[in-house]
Design an enzyme around this catalytic site. Sequence first.
Site, PDB file in Angstrom:
ATOM      1  N   HIS A 168      -8.259 -11.613  -1.172  1.00  9.11           N
ATOM      2  CA  HIS A 168      -7.942 -11.639  -2.605  1.00  9.11           C
ATOM      3  C   HIS A 168      -8.899 -12.533  -3.388  1.00  9.11           C
ATOM      4  CE1 HIS A 168      -3.985  -9.570  -2.459  1.00  9.11           C
ATOM      5  NE2 HIS A 168      -3.990 -10.024  -1.206  1.00  9.11           N
ATOM      6  N   CYS A 206      -7.237  -5.846  -0.578  1.00  8.00           N
ATOM      7  CA  CYS A 206      -6.046  -5.838   0.273  1.00  8.00           C
ATOM      8  C   CYS A 206      -5.437  -4.430   0.346  1.00  8.00           C
ATOM      9  CB  CYS A 206      -5.052  -6.890  -0.202  1.00  8.00           C
ATOM     10  SG  CYS A 206      -3.836  -7.342   1.043  1.00  8.00           S
ATOM     11  N   SER A 254       0.809  -1.225   0.000  1.00  6.28           N
ATOM     12  CA  SER A 254       0.000   0.000   0.000  1.00  6.28           C
ATOM     13  C   SER A 254       0.842   1.275   0.000  1.00  6.28           C
ATOM     14  CB  SER A 254      -0.983   0.001   1.170  1.00  6.28           C
ATOM     15  OG  SER A 254      -0.319  -0.205   2.389  1.00  6.28           O
ATOM     16  N   ARG A 280      -1.098 -10.938   4.323  1.00  6.54           N
ATOM     17  CA  ARG A 280      -0.696  -9.689   4.996  1.00  6.54           C
ATOM     18  C   ARG A 280      -1.844  -8.682   4.928  1.00  6.54           C
ATOM     19  NH1 ARG A 280       4.227  -7.100   2.724  1.00  6.54           N
ATOM     20  NH2 ARG A 280       4.180  -5.981   4.674  1.00  6.54           N
ATOM     21  N   ARG A 330      -3.236  -1.466   8.434  1.00  6.51           N
ATOM     22  CA  ARG A 330      -2.464  -2.282   7.499  1.00  6.51           C
ATOM     23  C   ARG A 330      -1.916  -3.522   8.218  1.00  6.51           C
ATOM     24  NH1 ARG A 330       2.336  -0.298   6.434  1.00  6.51           N
ATOM     25  NH2 ARG A 330       2.550  -1.367   4.449  1.00  6.51           N
ATOM     26  N   GLU A 342      -9.570 -12.475  -6.440  1.00  8.10           N
ATOM     27  CA  GLU A 342      -9.042 -12.717  -7.784  1.00  8.10           C
ATOM     28  C   GLU A 342      -8.163 -13.965  -7.845  1.00  8.10           C
ATOM     29  OE1 GLU A 342      -5.829 -10.442  -5.738  1.00  8.10           O
ATOM     30  OE2 GLU A 342      -8.013 -10.402  -5.718  1.00  8.10           O
TER      31      GLU A 342
END
Length: 195
Positions: free
Chosen positions: A175, A84, A57, A140, A111, A177
């Site tokens: 995630h 994320c 990020s 994470r 985060r 994807e």
Amino acid sequence: MDVKIGVLALQGDVAEHIAAFQRALDTIPDVRGSVVEVREAAQIPSLDAIAIPGGESTTISRLIEKNRMHEALTGFSGGIFATCAGMVLMAHRVEDPRIRPLGLIDMDVDRNAFGRQRESFEADISIRGLDAPFHAVFIRAPVVRSVGPAVTVLAAVDHGIVAVSQGKHMALSFHPELGGDLRLHRLFLEGLGIA
């Protein structure tokens, strides 16, 4: 209907987002959809939706600034699907001063709330709007600590909130994807009147 989705291609798992959204668009009757990499602010106004992928990020935030994309993203009239690191960037408030959040979803985000890479995990979670659990991959991952009144909480785990929506936007700490389940992509597109 012609639909054009952009994936912010500054850093992170761009190819996986492109493939997932293309597969989702291909399942919708009467929709001709394309998914493209977005590297310049000038591309953004022509899009119907944008995906902000996972990655790092602070790096993505820095590259948004370097490429002068911040204002184009905050002023974007379409929907944003963020995963994320993308969830971190969508927040109003982030504890890390290195990140300039987009402020598009009224939430506080931490985060790496689950720990380091070795604490990554997978779990079947219940998500509002889906009729069966979703197999989520957390790497994470961030977590939402609090939300404003306009935010809909879509899913939570013991650590906190992991999926939200506000208006046309959806943010997930995991995630989607990375698996073959396209239900969240479809849910997002339905919210835009596409599916």
